[in-house]
Design an enzyme around this catalytic site. Structure first.
Site, PDB file in Angstrom:
ATOM      1  N   GLU A 102     -13.397  -4.820 -13.576  1.00  0.00           N
ATOM      2  CA  GLU A 102     -13.259  -3.649 -14.453  1.00  0.00           C
ATOM      3  C   GLU A 102     -13.575  -4.003 -15.907  1.00  0.00           C
ATOM      4  O   GLU A 102     -13.136  -3.316 -16.828  1.00  0.00           O
ATOM      5  CB  GLU A 102     -11.850  -3.053 -14.359  1.00  0.00           C
ATOM      6  CG  GLU A 102     -11.428  -2.583 -12.982  1.00  0.00           C
ATOM      7  CD  GLU A 102     -12.205  -1.385 -12.431  1.00  0.00           C
ATOM      8  OE1 GLU A 102     -13.102  -0.870 -13.121  1.00  0.00           O
ATOM      9  OE2 GLU A 102     -11.911  -0.995 -11.289  1.00  0.00           O
ATOM     10  N   HIS A 160      -4.492  -2.674 -16.478  1.00  0.00           N
ATOM     11  CA  HIS A 160      -4.724  -1.738 -15.370  1.00  0.00           C
ATOM     12  C   HIS A 160      -3.933  -2.211 -14.166  1.00  0.00           C
ATOM     13  O   HIS A 160      -3.892  -3.411 -13.873  1.00  0.00           O
ATOM     14  CB  HIS A 160      -6.220  -1.684 -15.034  1.00  0.00           C
ATOM     15  CG  HIS A 160      -6.526  -1.075 -13.700  1.00  0.00           C
ATOM     16  ND1 HIS A 160      -6.272   0.244 -13.406  1.00  0.00           N
ATOM     17  CD2 HIS A 160      -7.056  -1.614 -12.567  1.00  0.00           C
ATOM     18  CE1 HIS A 160      -6.635   0.490 -12.158  1.00  0.00           C
ATOM     19  NE2 HIS A 160      -7.111  -0.618 -11.623  1.00  0.00           N
ATOM     20  N   HIS A 194      -2.024  -0.606 -10.117  1.00  0.00           N
ATOM     21  CA  HIS A 194      -1.946   0.468  -9.121  1.00  0.00           C
ATOM     22  C   HIS A 194      -0.501   0.934  -8.983  1.00  0.00           C
ATOM     23  O   HIS A 194       0.065   0.937  -7.884  1.00  0.00           O
ATOM     24  CB  HIS A 194      -2.516  -0.027  -7.782  1.00  0.00           C
ATOM     25  CG  HIS A 194      -3.941  -0.502  -7.894  1.00  0.00           C
ATOM     26  ND1 HIS A 194      -4.539  -1.317  -6.962  1.00  0.00           N
ATOM     27  CD2 HIS A 194      -4.887  -0.276  -8.843  1.00  0.00           C
ATOM     28  CE1 HIS A 194      -5.792  -1.573  -7.333  1.00  0.00           C
ATOM     29  NE2 HIS A 194      -6.018  -0.955  -8.474  1.00  0.00           N
ATOM     30  N   GLU A 219      13.593   9.525 -22.344  1.00  0.00           N
ATOM     31  CA  GLU A 219      12.890   8.704 -23.334  1.00  0.00           C
ATOM     32  C   GLU A 219      11.359   8.836 -23.280  1.00  0.00           C
ATOM     33  O   GLU A 219      10.671   8.309 -24.152  1.00  0.00           O
ATOM     34  CB  GLU A 219      13.263   7.239 -23.135  1.00  0.00           C
ATOM     35  CG  GLU A 219      14.762   7.027 -23.181  1.00  0.00           C
ATOM     36  CD  GLU A 219      15.237   6.045 -24.241  1.00  0.00           C
ATOM     37  OE1 GLU A 219      14.645   4.965 -24.294  1.00  0.00           O
ATOM     38  OE2 GLU A 219      16.173   6.376 -24.978  1.00  0.00           O
ATOM     39  N   HIS A 237      -5.897   6.076  -7.612  1.00  0.00           N
ATOM     40  CA  HIS A 237      -6.243   4.673  -7.845  1.00  0.00           C
ATOM     41  C   HIS A 237      -5.175   3.963  -8.696  1.00  0.00           C
ATOM     42  O   HIS A 237      -4.558   3.023  -8.225  1.00  0.00           O
ATOM     43  CB  HIS A 237      -7.625   4.572  -8.502  1.00  0.00           C
ATOM     44  CG  HIS A 237      -8.090   3.181  -8.752  1.00  0.00           C
ATOM     45  ND1 HIS A 237      -9.386   2.776  -8.651  1.00  0.00           N
ATOM     46  CD2 HIS A 237      -7.409   2.062  -9.108  1.00  0.00           C
ATOM     47  CE1 HIS A 237      -9.496   1.484  -8.910  1.00  0.00           C
ATOM     48  NE2 HIS A 237      -8.289   1.026  -9.203  1.00  0.00           N
TER      49      HIS A 237
END
Ligand code: 2HA
Ligand code: ZN
Length: 274
Positions: A117, A140, A142, A170, A211
């Protein structure tokens, strides 16, 4: 020399973050990736920066990141294994002067490549640096309940954001800018990188439906905490919507406005009424 690199605080932070993300169940197999912008001073204290191990071409030039240093997770590497084998799973790199290639300075020891990525990471760094000079981390993963919620909630940024804000008191304080959503797209491409980065100008959280999630921040802790908070809200959403009794009361718009005012944050316009 390599022992010394492993002791570097930024390597230790990558080892801890990846392990914690795996422990949370957000990074099965080789899922997830992190890139962390480093200063030349930080890197040169632990590494001979004139010693280039390998040079890899980039098919998406990033002249905005010319001569910048990053530590990144490797493509296909398991977060579970980073702590035990950092030199195989992580890489320290420098973007070339022209921004069309990267010099690997440490790590990715067995011929590995930076995260698949990388386009999304590099383009997101460019976008965040335009709006936040202290920006450093793109993460990143999942996150399980975020992913689940992209099946059960409408994929509209304002309503998705509002639902998350309503789940934990919050949330509006932690992400007053809300969350951005992309349509489902093929990961690892320049296109998803461009679309993610477009959102990163205005948001620190971008969700890829079915994703996972991208988060941006100035430190590893802050970025992890941001994703953790979104994930917690998504978990509450999923729990209460699978509960037969349904929802009996909510945090109202009026409550959220009072909360934002008490904590001195400005919720993104057009989401709350009142
Ligand atoms: O496998 O998470 O999006 C790494 C990824 C790709
Ligand atoms: Zn992914």
């Amino acid at each position: 020399m390599d022992e010394k690199v492993i002791q570097a605080p930024f390597v230790q932070e990558m080892m801890d973050a990846t392990y914690n993300m795996w422990r949370m169940g957000w990074d099965e197999r080789n899922g997830g990736n992190i890139s962390y912008l480093l200063t030349e001073e930080e890197v040169s204290s632990y590494l001979d920066i004139t010693r280039v191990l390998r040079n890899l071409p980039l098919n998406f030039p990033v002249p905005e990141l010319s001569n910048k240093y990053f530590i990144v997770t490797g493509s296909g590497k398991y977060f579970k294994n980073v702590k035990g084998n950092p030199e195989d799973c992580l890489g320290i790199l420098r973007v070339s002067e022209l921004g069309d290639s990267i010099d690997i300075l440490w790590g990715l020891k067995n011929g590995g490549n930076p995260t698949s990525e990388l386009p999304s990471h590099f383009m997101s760094h460019i976008a965040r640096l335009k709006v936040d000079k202290n920006h450093r981390v793109i993460m990143h993963n999942h996150a399980t309940n975020v992913l689940a919620m992209t099946f059960t909630h409408e994929l509209e940024e304002k309503s998705f954001t509002k639902t998350l804000w309503q789940m934990c008191t919050e949330c509006v304080v932690v992400f007053p800018d809300g969350v951005a959503l992309l349509p489902w797209m093929v990961p690892g491409t320049d296109l998803i990188g461009e679309k993610t980065a477009e959102k990163m100008i205005d948001y620190r959280v971008v969700i890829w439906p079915q994703h996972g999630i991208f988060g941006a921040g100035t430190t590893m802790d802050e970025t992890f905490g941001l994703i953790e908070t979104v994930e917690k809200a998504a978990q509450i959403y999923t729990i209460i919507h699978s509960h037969q009794g349904g929802v009996k009361q909510v945090i109202t718009d009026k409550d959220l406005i009072a909360l934002a005012s008490a904590f001195g944050v400005t919720p993104r316009e057009g989401i709350l009424q009142g």
